[in-house]
Design an enzyme around this catalytic site. Structure first.
Site, short mmCIF file in Angstrom:
data_model
loop_
_atom_site.label_atom_id
_atom_site.label_comp_id
_atom_site.label_asym_id
_atom_site.label_seq_id
_atom_site.Cartn_x
_atom_site.Cartn_y
_atom_site.Cartn_z
N TYR A 165 -53.14 -18.05 34.10
CA TYR A 165 -51.87 -17.37 34.26
C TYR A 165 -51.18 -17.30 35.87
O TYR A 165 -49.96 -17.77 35.89
CB TYR A 165 -52.01 -15.94 33.77
CG TYR A 165 -50.55 -14.95 34.12
CD1 TYR A 165 -49.66 -15.02 32.97
CD2 TYR A 165 -50.32 -14.12 35.19
CE1 TYR A 165 -48.50 -14.28 32.94
CE2 TYR A 165 -49.38 -13.22 35.28
CZ TYR A 165 -48.40 -13.33 34.24
OH TYR A 165 -47.25 -12.72 33.95
N THR A 204 -36.89 -15.61 25.01
CA THR A 204 -37.88 -16.03 24.55
C THR A 204 -39.17 -15.02 24.70
O THR A 204 -38.86 -14.06 25.74
CB THR A 204 -38.43 -17.36 25.13
OG1 THR A 204 -38.87 -16.74 26.70
CG2 THR A 204 -37.32 -18.34 25.48
N GLY A 205 -40.02 -14.99 23.82
CA GLY A 205 -40.79 -13.78 23.95
C GLY A 205 -40.58 -12.53 23.61
O GLY A 205 -40.80 -11.46 24.04
N ALA A 206 -39.51 -12.61 22.67
CA ALA A 206 -38.69 -11.36 22.48
C ALA A 206 -39.26 -10.26 21.34
O ALA A 206 -38.87 -9.41 21.14
CB ALA A 206 -37.22 -11.69 21.65
N SER A 207 -40.53 -10.61 21.15
CA SER A 207 -41.07 -9.77 19.74
C SER A 207 -42.05 -8.76 20.55
O SER A 207 -42.14 -7.70 19.71
CB SER A 207 -41.82 -10.57 18.88
OG SER A 207 -43.06 -11.08 19.65
N SER A 211 -43.69 -13.07 38.08
CA SER A 211 -44.87 -12.35 38.34
C SER A 211 -45.19 -12.20 39.96
O SER A 211 -45.11 -13.33 40.67
CB SER A 211 -45.75 -12.55 37.65
OG SER A 211 -47.00 -11.59 37.88
N GLY A 262 -43.20 -6.24 24.46
CA GLY A 262 -43.11 -6.42 25.90
C GLY A 262 -41.92 -6.40 26.45
O GLY A 262 -40.82 -5.56 26.04
N ILE A 263 -41.70 -7.10 27.66
CA ILE A 263 -40.64 -7.37 28.46
C ILE A 263 -39.41 -7.81 27.59
O ILE A 263 -38.26 -7.37 27.54
CB ILE A 263 -40.85 -8.08 29.70
CG1 ILE A 263 -41.75 -7.42 30.59
CG2 ILE A 263 -39.37 -8.30 30.47
CD1 ILE A 263 -42.01 -7.94 31.95
N GLY A 264 -39.65 -8.95 26.84
CA GLY A 264 -38.86 -9.59 26.02
C GLY A 264 -38.10 -8.73 25.02
O GLY A 264 -36.99 -8.60 24.87
#
Length: 338
Positions: free
Chosen positions: A153, A10-13, A140, A15-17
């Site tokens: 966050y 998830t969040g693959a588009s 985090s 940054g870390i993903g």
């Protein structure tokens, strides 16, 4: 190593993903990419396939459990069983708590906490019947020590820690071979600082030390590999320098109150009207691919001693890593202040 693992990220588009997707692609894995932005997803899919893997992009808002379920079904239909599920997706607001609306706070919580819950639920639904699979939560340092201007966050990351520990103990009670682990990240040079909703007078920045997304991706793969080999459950890779255990909490609170505002802002004024991604992706169909890296390449480290230690030390020491690496972001803040 199974070169044909099926991995959902998830969040693959960005940054870390994004970096994790490419790293799994280099292993020849089938990588199912979940994020809201079609432009970013398409670019991530190209990254995976250029690296040697097979990609499937599935536009998904992880705050919606039905969308996550549909994405999991797509992964199974395309590639069969899911071997690894990596929860990364998040959003945030940089502002004092009193300047964040109830709707904004709810949205951050839905994505950055409940998105992990939704992903974990969908993964377990498909892993438990097979009694096999690994879930990696990207956590985090701010889930262990909160800082000013990031209450939404920090609250979400604390919640992810508590949720993951509960699920882990339930799996242990059941004698399950399904693994769930968490990787505590430091400040990472991702696009979030350019597209996060911010009400700060100056442009937001990560608190040093800053690491490149590829360092975080290596930690994710390391965590998944060790959990799969049943070497240990928790704290598989800690890249983060965690605030707090060597300074009395009251003193650290006062210190952060003095330094935590300036250290999270550059010297450049921010544009209060710039686009942000809280409600809509900035890498959508008409948007721009932001890639894995943010704007701090000149300050970001490409290696992390903490990760190298966790890869090489024995199991007992590695499990103690989360406590052992409390070298304090406070030290970094002192350096920044000086």
């Amino acid at each position: 190593m199974n070169q044909m693992q099926t991995v959902v990220i998830t969040g693959a588009s960005a940054g870390i993903g994004r970096a994790t997707a490419r790293a799994y692609g280099a292993r020849g894995a089938n990588v199912v990419l979940l994020a809201r932005g079609q432009t970013g997803l398409d670019a991530a899919a190209r990254d995976v396939e250029e690296a040697g893997g097979t990609a499937r992009a599935v536009p998904t808002d992880t705050a919606d459990p039905q969308q996550v379920e549909a994405a999991a079904d797509t992964a199974v239909q395309a590639f069969g069983a899911i071997d690894v599920w990596v929860n990364v997706a998040f959003t945030s607001v940089f502002a004092p708590f009193t300047e964040i609306t109830a709707e904004e706070y709810e949205r951050v919580t839905q994505v950055s906490y409940l998105g992990f819950v939704n992903g974990t639920r969908s993964a377990l639904k498909r892993m438990l019947p097979r009694n096999q699979g690994t879930i990696v939560q990207v956590g985090s340092a701010l889930g262990s020590r909160s800082i000013p201007l990031q209450s939404a966050y920090c609250g979400a990351k604390h919640a992810v820690n508590g949720f993951t520990s509960s699920v882990r103990t339930e799996l242990l009670h059941q004698g399950s071979d399904v693994r769930i682990t968490i990787v505590q990240m430091p400040a990472v040079n991702t696009p979030q600082f350019s597209w996060v909703l911010s009400r700060l007078p100056k442009r937001p920045q990560p608190v040093p030390p800053i690491y490149q997304p590829e360092v975080a991706a290596r930690a994710v793969l390391h965590a998944a590999d060790h959990a799969r080999r049943k070497q240990y459950y928790a704290g598989a890779s800690t890249v983060a320098t965690i605030w707090g255990n060597k300074i009395a909490p009251a003193l650290l609170d006062r210190y952060l109150a003095r330094t935590g505002y300036d250290s999270q802002q550059t010297a450049e004024p921010d544009n209060p009207h710039r686009p942000h991604n809280l409600w809509q992706p900035l890498d959508g169909t008409e948007g721009t691919d932001h890639g894995a890296h943010g704007a701090f390449d000149d300050r970001a480290h490409t290696h992390a001693p903490q990760l190298q230690l966790s890869q090489n030390l024995p199991r007992a020491v590695a499990m103690a890593g989360t406590a052992a690496v409390t070298l304090l972001i406070g030290r970094a803040l002192r350096k920044h202040r000086g």
